[in-house]
Design a protein around this motif. Structure first.
Motif, PDB file in Angstrom:
ATOM      1  N   ARG A   1       5.135   3.413   1.943  1.00  0.00           N
ATOM      2  CA  ARG A   1       5.515   2.178   1.255  1.00  0.00           C
ATOM      3  C   ARG A   1       6.999   1.867   1.399  1.00  0.00           C
ATOM      4  O   ARG A   1       7.398   0.710   1.569  1.00  0.00           O
TER       5      ARG A   1
ATOM      6  N   PRO B   1       0.836  -1.203   0.000  1.00  0.00           N
ATOM      7  CA  PRO B   1       0.000   0.000   0.000  1.00  0.00           C
ATOM      8  C   PRO B   1       0.869   1.250   0.000  1.00  0.00           C
ATOM      9  O   PRO B   1       2.064   1.195   0.320  1.00  0.00           O
ATOM     10  N   ASP B   2       0.282   2.371  -0.359  1.00  0.00           N
ATOM     11  CA  ASP B   2       1.025   3.640  -0.297  1.00  0.00           C
ATOM     12  C   ASP B   2       1.452   3.941   1.129  1.00  0.00           C
ATOM     13  O   ASP B   2       2.548   4.462   1.362  1.00  0.00           O
TER      14      ASP B   2
ATOM     15  N   CYS C   1       0.904   2.291   5.393  1.00  0.00           N
ATOM     16  CA  CYS C   1       0.424   1.206   6.237  1.00  0.00           C
ATOM     17  C   CYS C   1      -0.932   1.584   6.824  1.00  0.00           C
ATOM     18  O   CYS C   1      -1.093   2.677   7.386  1.00  0.00           O
ATOM     19  N   ALA C   2      -1.903   0.674   6.715  1.00  0.00           N
ATOM     20  CA  ALA C   2      -3.244   0.953   7.233  1.00  0.00           C
ATOM     21  C   ALA C   2      -3.268   1.026   8.748  1.00  0.00           C
ATOM     22  O   ALA C   2      -4.188   1.613   9.327  1.00  0.00           O
TER      23      ALA C   2
END
Length: 332
Positions: free
Chosen positions: A143, A133-134, A136-137
């Protein structure tokens, strides 16, 4: 001690044990040639390591380097407590392990279609499969802050110059390992395989590597043979060969391999082929594959030689040149 401290100490102990367990399991998977399953263990080990480090820091166990040295000298190591299970806890980690279990039930590794590249957030330890992902959730790390466990880099990241140097030096290392040993010693199986069998096996593997390299260089993204390279179980007949013939066979094969690769451009080294287990991989991947394989066996052979000579009556047993094995052990 607060409940947060109790929780962090439990977490530290659990994650530290998990890190060690997954790391050792990854090493064993590589020994058994389950390279994609090894990637699962390696990524899981990194998850545990990062979370152990965060718990360690949350406990206030990290001071200045001066303070840390003082504590180390005084033996003031952090307290630990008993812990429970250390294995996977997230849905993704359980899913990856379940896929691995199904493949192992069929006595095989996971294929490239059954597992994607893996990534671990370097800040919080979040595990990701597939495209990163661009951010981290969980913690918002970009990234670039992820640690990748990709199939293309699973065998190592040495570049062409190091690969070629390692390929060129193995023949001399083999000669040094067998120097001064008699036929009985060269044929002796300390556990399962003799020095003669191991040399013959390395020749077999070099032939496989050269064939794959030729396909990659001469064909656009070829599908590489999916069958396993020759195993050590097929090397037993080499015990009946003369050591001079085995060394000559290896030298001849390796000379052909080096001639194929010498002078390649960086672009040529990054030409790709498709492998059932690794997916689309560059030639550098296969170069790392063969030198990593040789490195493990050269260390094994050096150990066999040491043990053979340690039990002989000669008070001054032959030793390997100091310039040989250290080079095998060092990275780039």
């Amino acid at each position: 001690m607060t409940s947060d401290q109790d929780e962090n100490r439990l977490l530290l102990c659990s994650m530290s044990l998990g890190y060690t367990a997954y790391h050792v399991w990854a090493t064993q998977a590589r020994r058994e040639r389950y390279y994609n399953i090894a990637r699962i263990f390696e990524a899981s080990s990194m998850v545990k390591r990062i979370r152990a480090e965060r718990a360690f820091e949350a406990l206030g166990e990290v001071g200045t380097t001066t303070e840390n040295i003082r504590r180390a000298l005084e033996g003031l190591e952090p307290e630990t407590v008993a812990t429970g299970p250390v294995t996977g806890t997230t849905p993704l980690s359980r899913d990856l392990m379940s896929r691995a279990a199904r493949a192992l039930a069929e006595q095989r590794d996971l294929t490239a279609e059954e597992i994607g590249d893996l990534g671990v957030c370097g800040n919080c330890g979040e595990l990701i499969e597939g495209d990163l992902p661009d951010v981290c959730a969980i913690c918002g790390t970009v990234r670039e802050g992820f640690i990748r466990f990709s199939a293309a880099e699973s065998m190592g990241v040495f570049g062409p110059s190091t690969i070629m140097r390692r390929l060129e030096q193995t023949a001399a290392t083999l000669r040094a390992i067998v120097e001064g040993l008699n036929d009985a010693q060269l044929s002796y199986r300390p556990i399962t395989h003799s020095l003669k069998e191991l040399i013959g096996h390395l020749t077999d593997m070099d032939v496989v590597f050269r064939e794959r390299a030729w396909l990659i260089l001469e064909t656009k993204n070829p599908r590489l043979p999916s069958a396993h390279p020759p195993t050590l179980a097929r090397a037993k007949p080499y015990n009946d060969h003369r050591i001079a013939d085995l060394l000559e066979a290896y030298q001849t094969s390796r000379h052909q391999t080096i001639n194929l690769l010498r002078g390649l451009t960086p672009a040529a080294w990054h030409r790709t082929g498709y492998h059932e287990i690794f997916g689309t991989i560059p030639l550098t991947h296969q170069g790392n594959w063969v030198i990593e394989h040789e490195r493990g066996h050269l260390i094994e052979m050096a150990q066999i030689r040491h043990e053979l000579l340690a039990h002989q009556s000669d008070p001054n047993p032959l030793k390997l040149p100091q310039s040989v094995i250290p080079e095998v052990l060092r990275g780039e």
